[in-house]
Scaffold this active site. Structure first.
Site, PDB file in Angstrom:
ATOM      1  CE1 TYR A 101      -3.556   2.688   1.096  1.00 61.82           C
ATOM      2  CE2 TYR A 101      -1.718   3.645   1.939  1.00 61.82           C
ATOM      3  CZ  TYR A 101      -2.726   3.817   1.811  1.00 61.82           C
ATOM      4  OH  TYR A 101      -3.603   4.846   1.668  1.00 61.82           O
ATOM      5  CD  GLU A 189      -5.842   4.619  -0.884  1.00 63.76           C
ATOM      6  OE1 GLU A 189      -5.935   4.851   0.352  1.00 63.76           O
ATOM      7  OE2 GLU A 189      -6.902   4.440  -1.335  1.00 63.76           O
TER       8      GLU A 189
END
Ligand code: GDP
Ligand code: MN
Length: 376
Positions: A101, A189
């Site tokens: 992530y 993101e």
């Protein structure tokens, strides 16, 4: 402005961030043609401005162009949390060895951008932070100095990124921060950032949101504007209502923005969550009440409704009469709690007493009832 996955990935690719090969399709036939062109296994992905598409069934990995067509057909007919899927992204399927992530966002409390890295990618980052806090690292960035190389390395080590990957991961992160800064983003993101079998790092997903105050600096930005607004917000706009869709279960109607904001807080205090903000304004006419209610009733998330009216110039008995006439004509499938206070409140409550609407004398009591009814 929000960017759909494929729009964010176009920005990433232009900044030298590796992304899978792919194209967007608006029909199943187009999806098939793209899959044929790419050859082999592909991924079909719903393009909606929210995350969690995978869990909702909006992402499919398939082995052939025929299957891609079938899945595209299915996904294009979906609605994901209120957003109809108008386009699908068809990409060459990746051979994923590990998922990470990577995010950069603005930490308002610290008044600085924050870089978030995790070695547990592909999952909801809030969940990872709760269950594996040791696998999530955050570093705050001085916006004037920028992201320093040592901070990037520190984040990677703390997030338990394998040591042999840190060099390449660092270069990747630096590019992502550059995008964040250059695009005046408030969020970039990548989840998952994948390690492929070939050893390459690649952005398998992409999310970006930019600061509307900096819009003038990016006249050519290709994101979604009005489209990204929830369909109910668009309808509200057409009806001239000030309405904001939220993600809770208690529908809110109030007169005056301050009162509505306080109502949201009161619902929260009683353990519930508001499904929306709706201000019907002062002296609300029956027509406005009706439009507002029908809007809220068409929201499938709404499990109860709290109507909170403070009568100043507005007379509560008039509001009550308006409500009764409106409700008679409508199909009301959720419980409604009405709290009337101020001018002619008692008369208003007396009128409602004969209806099936629940009333409450105090604000607290009303909020409590609405939350309980939403759960019942
Ligand atoms: P989100 O659910 O909206 O965040 O959508 P993602 O783009 O993150 O996709 C969800 C999941 O699908 C990812 O976490 C991956 O595990 C999987 N996925 C996406 N692309 C590929 C791919 O090319 N190959 C494989 N095997 N899985 C993929
Ligand atoms: Mn994702």
């Amino acid at each position: 402005m929000k960017f759909l996955e494929y729009q964010a990935k176009e920005v990433f690719a232009a900044a030298g961030i590796p992304t899978p090969q792919g194209k967007v399709a608006a029909t199943a036939g187009e999806a098939r043609a793209i899959a044929e062109e790419l050859g082999g296994a592909v991924v079909v992905k719903a393009q909606v401005p929210i995350g969690g598409r995978g869990k909702a069934g909006g992402v499919a990995v398939v082995k052939s162009a025929a299957e891609a067509e079938k899945e595209a057909q299915r996904i294009l007919s979906m609605e994901i949390r209120g957003y109809p899927v108008d386009e699908v992204l068809i990409e060459k399927a990746a051979d994923i060895k590990a998922e990470f992530y990577l995010g950069v966002t603005v930490d308002r409390a610290r008044q600085a951008p924050v870089l978030i890295v995790s070695s547990a990618g592909g999952m909801d980052i809030e969940e990872v932070a709760a269950t594996h806090p040791d696998k999530v690292a955050k570093v705050w960035i001085d916006p004037l100095i920028g992201l320093r190389p040592f901070q990037v390395k520190e984040a990677c080590y703390r997030a338990q990124v394998p040591p042999e990957l840190i060099q390449e991961m660092s270069g990747f992160i630096e590019k992502v921060y550059r995008v964040f800064k250059e695009q005046d983003a408030i969020l970039v993101e990548i989840n998952p950032l994948a390690l492929l079998g070939s050893g390459e790092l690649i952005a398998l997903d992409g999310k970006m949101e930019t600061d509307d105050n900096a819009r003038f600096r990016h006249p050519d930005a290709k994101g979604v504007d009005e489209q990204a607004e929830h369909p109910l917000e668009q309808r509200a706009k057409e009806l001239g209502l000030s309405y904001v869709k939220l993600d809770g279960e208690v529908g809110i109607v109030g007169n005056g923005a301050g009162l509505v904001m306080t109502t949201l807080d009161m619902i929260q205090r009683h353990g519930g969550k508001a499904a929306n903000f709706l201000d019907i304004g002062g002296g609300a006419k029956a027509e406005v009440v009706k439009n507002g209610l029908s809007l809220i009733l068409s929201d499938p998330d709404v499990k109860s409704i709290l109507i909170n009216v403070f009568g100043g110039i507005t007379r509560c008995d008039e509001v009550a009469k308006g409500l009764l006439s409106v409700i008679q004509e409508m199909e009301v499938h959720v419980p409604i709690v009405v709290r009337l206070a101020g001018t002619r409140a008692e008369e208003g409550r007396a009128l409602l007493a004969e209806s099936h609407l629940a009333t409450a004398e105090s604000f607290q009591e009303a909020a409590k009832k609405a939350v309980e009814l939403a759960r019942a």
